[in-house]
Design an enzyme around this catalytic site. Structure first.
Site, PDB file in Angstrom:
ATOM      1  N   ARG A  40       0.819  -1.220   0.000  1.00 28.89           N
ATOM      2  CA  ARG A  40       0.000   0.000   0.000  1.00 28.89           C
ATOM      3  C   ARG A  40       0.853   1.271   0.000  1.00 28.89           C
ATOM      4  O   ARG A  40       0.422   2.290  -0.542  1.00 28.89           O
ATOM      5  CB  ARG A  40      -0.949  -0.004   1.189  1.00 28.89           C
ATOM      6  N   LYS A 202     -17.176 -14.309   1.776  1.00 25.46           N
ATOM      7  CA  LYS A 202     -18.226 -13.326   2.098  1.00 25.46           C
ATOM      8  C   LYS A 202     -19.295 -13.318   1.019  1.00 25.46           C
ATOM      9  O   LYS A 202     -19.421 -12.377   0.240  1.00 25.46           O
ATOM     10  CB  LYS A 202     -17.611 -11.938   2.229  1.00 25.46           C
ATOM     11  N   GLY A 354      -9.246  -8.280  -1.106  1.00 28.65           N
ATOM     12  CA  GLY A 354      -8.074  -8.248  -0.239  1.00 28.65           C
ATOM     13  C   GLY A 354      -7.360  -9.586  -0.161  1.00 28.65           C
ATOM     14  O   GLY A 354      -6.136  -9.676  -0.334  1.00 28.65           O
ATOM     15  N   GLY A 377     -12.558  -4.024  -0.642  1.00 25.31           N
ATOM     16  CA  GLY A 377     -13.992  -3.722  -0.706  1.00 25.31           C
ATOM     17  C   GLY A 377     -14.329  -2.579  -1.645  1.00 25.31           C
ATOM     18  O   GLY A 377     -15.395  -2.583  -2.285  1.00 25.31           O
TER      19      GLY A 377
HETATM   20  P1  ADP Z   1     -11.507 -11.429  -0.834  1.00 25.05           P
HETATM   21  O1  ADP Z   1     -10.877 -10.760   0.370  1.00 25.05           O
HETATM   22  O2  ADP Z   1     -10.500 -11.734  -1.901  1.00 25.05           O
HETATM   23  O3  ADP Z   1     -12.684 -10.661  -1.341  1.00 25.05           O
HETATM   24  P2  ADP Z   1     -13.011 -13.198   0.892  1.00 25.05           P
HETATM   25  O4  ADP Z   1     -12.688 -12.307   2.031  1.00 25.05           O
HETATM   26  O5  ADP Z   1     -14.418 -13.270   0.442  1.00 25.05           O
HETATM   27  O6  ADP Z   1     -12.046 -12.864  -0.355  1.00 25.05           O
HETATM   28  O7  ADP Z   1     -12.627 -14.705   1.221  1.00 25.05           O
HETATM   29  C1  ADP Z   1     -11.344 -15.098   1.628  1.00 25.05           C
HETATM   30  C2  ADP Z   1     -11.434 -16.176   2.660  1.00 25.05           C
HETATM   31  O8  ADP Z   1     -12.280 -17.235   2.223  1.00 25.05           O
HETATM   32  C3  ADP Z   1     -10.102 -16.808   2.957  1.00 25.05           C
HETATM   33  O9  ADP Z   1      -9.771 -16.571   4.302  1.00 25.05           O
HETATM   34  C4  ADP Z   1     -10.321 -18.302   2.685  1.00 25.05           C
HETATM   35  O10 ADP Z   1      -9.689 -19.126   3.635  1.00 25.05           O
HETATM   36  C5  ADP Z   1     -11.802 -18.421   2.779  1.00 25.05           C
HETATM   37  N1  ADP Z   1     -12.335 -19.572   2.050  1.00 25.05           N
HETATM   38  C6  ADP Z   1     -12.329 -19.781   0.721  1.00 25.05           C
HETATM   39  N2  ADP Z   1     -12.885 -20.958   0.412  1.00 25.05           N
HETATM   40  C7  ADP Z   1     -13.257 -21.525   1.578  1.00 25.05           C
HETATM   41  C8  ADP Z   1     -13.900 -22.750   1.926  1.00 25.05           C
HETATM   42  N3  ADP Z   1     -14.255 -23.638   0.988  1.00 25.05           N
HETATM   43  N4  ADP Z   1     -14.131 -22.980   3.238  1.00 25.05           N
HETATM   44  C9  ADP Z   1     -13.765 -22.095   4.172  1.00 25.05           C
HETATM   45  N5  ADP Z   1     -13.164 -20.940   3.911  1.00 25.05           N
HETATM   46  C10 ADP Z   1     -12.906 -20.641   2.631  1.00 25.05           C
HETATM   47 MG    MG Z   2     -11.375 -10.755   2.409  1.00 25.16          MG
END
Ligand code: ADP
Ligand code: MG
Length: 399
Positions: A40, A202, A354, A377
């Site tokens: 960052r 999420k 993220g 986000g």
């Molecule tokens: P981003 O930050 O890229 O938008 P998210 O915050 O939605 O992504 O998701 C990231 C998290 O999702 C990670 O901590 C990962 O461990 C978790 N995750 C992904 N697939 C699974 C799964 N099948 N079961 C549990 N956790 C998962």
């Molecule tokens: Mg995330």
């Protein structure tokens, strides 16, 4: 809605004048109080160099963590100053105040060629509530305003939306511009085939984003925990997998509306909750009752890679599995590799979110795709809605 760019400012605006720059230095701190990841900080270097080269005097505002409107020493920005100075190759002063007369005095006495970093904006009670008096006080710190805090631009906080109403010009910094160029290209001008991959955890938050792509993506690959919710929507057993109960109905609705658009996993890597060594592969409709799906399986990985290789535009958000744990990281790595291969054959490839950004950096592949958003986000909200509160507050571009 194009926003006025920092690049449009001439010497009369820049020379000798204080640029109040909102940056996003919400960096992870490690156990010894040092900075865990400088991405960052690096992202803002082009803006800082442009300002310094133009003779402007940059005064930086940022938040760090969630101190909740009071001083929390672990959330001080002090350790950032020396790291930034090293990266920038110019002196960076730090003062432990933000909206006080001392801070204003420090901004006025800042010599040319140096940068001033102020203390955490979230130490101030009015920051997250955008208290009008705070925006006015912070505006005393600069002669014009630059937003280079892309990752915070979805927040209606005083330093993001309040301050720019008091300063003229109020422009987009180079990082914000770079992010907007890449994300708008995905949102509005994707060349086809346009392939999207979703994963992560999420789900509820991401349904609006998925909705935004339903009409113009050619294929949407679904992995990660998000896939579990779709499998549940199809009535399949999901065992101990992470499923978002409140999103099952929406997932079912999407499957009814666009039955052929989504590609769900055909096999999965399952394990015992909490036991990393227990990984094994099962068919997607056969998750055992006592196990959880933590990654996409080998057949799914091959299928997803093949689809990604056809893309002219590829957007990816959300890890394909619990990638932080060895044994459940192969799906995420494979999609990252497929994104690199697509990029090398001419596709425009963007990774947002993220954890997704962290995953591709950890795989060492972040420089081999077209763009990795630092926005988290903010990037997802911009892709879903095409607007962000902090952008609204900036000057329009001259036609
Ligand atoms: P981003 O930050 O890229 O938008 P998210 O915050 O939605 O992504 O998701 C990231 C998290 O999702 C990670 O901590 C990962 O461990 C978790 N995750 C992904 N697939 C699974 C799964 N099948 N079961 C549990 N956790 C998962
Ligand atoms: Mg995330």
């Amino acid at each position: 809605m194009r926003k006025r760019s920092l690049r449009s400012l001439d010497a009369a605006v820049l020379t000798g004048r204080r640029a109040l720059v909102r940056v996003d230095y919400n960096v992870p701190m490690n156990d010894s109080g040092g900075i865990g990841d400088t991405t960052r900080l690096e992202g803002t270097l082009p803006t800082l160099r442009l300002l310094l080269d133009g003779g402007a005097r940059p005064v930086l505002l940022s938040h760090l963590g969630r101190p909740g409107g009071r001083v929390v020493p672990e959330n001080s920005l002090r350790p950032v100053a020396s790291v930034l100075a090293q990266l920038l190759g110019s002196p960076v002063r730090f003062v432990p105040c933000t909206d006080t007369p001392e801070a204003v005095e420090a901004s006025r006495s800042l010599p040319a060629g140096e940068v001033l970093l102020l203390e955490n904006t979230r130490f101030l009670p009015g920051e997250t509530s955008n208290e009008p008096g705070l925006g006015e006080r912070l505006a005393q710190l600069g002669d014009f305003y630059v937003n280079d805090a892309f990752g915070t631009t979805h927040r209606s906080h005083a330093s993001v939306v309040g301050v720019p109403t008091h300063l003229e010009p109020a422009v987009a910094g180079l990082l914000v511009e770079l992010e907007l160029d890449a994300l708008s290209r995905v949102r509005e001008a994707a060349t086809r085939p346009f392939i999207v991959a979703f994963g992560g955890a999420k789900i509820g938050d991401k349904i609006p984003l998925m909705e935004a792509f339903l009409t113009h993506a050619d294929r949407i690959l679904v992995g990660g925990a998000m896939a579990n919710t779709f499998l549940a929507a199809l009535g399949m057993p999901t065992g101990k997998s992470l499923v978002e109960g409140g999103a099952i109905e929406t997932a079912a609705d999407i499957l009814r509306r666009v039955p052929d658009l989504l590609l769900l996993p055909e096999d999965l890597v399952v394990g015992e909750p909490g036991a990393a060594g227990s990984a094994r592969v099962v068919a997607a409709d056969a998750i055992p009752a006592d196990l959880a799906a933590y990654d996409i399986g080998p057949a799914t990985r091959a299928r997803f890679s093949a689809v990604i290789s056809t893309a002219r535009t590829f957007f990816w958000n959300g890890p394909m599995g619990r990638f932080e744990t060895r044994g459940f990281d192969e799906g995420t790595r494979e999609v990252a590799r497929a994104a690199v291969i697509a990029t090398e054959s001419g596709a425009f490839t963007v990774i947002g979110g993220g954890d997704s950004a962290r995953a591709i950096r950890e795989a060492g592949l972040d420089l081999r795709v077209s763009h990795v958003s630092t926005g988290g986000g903010a990037a997802l909200e911009y892709l879903a809605h095409g607007a962000l509160p902090g952008l609204e507050a900036l000057d329009e571009d001259e036609p």
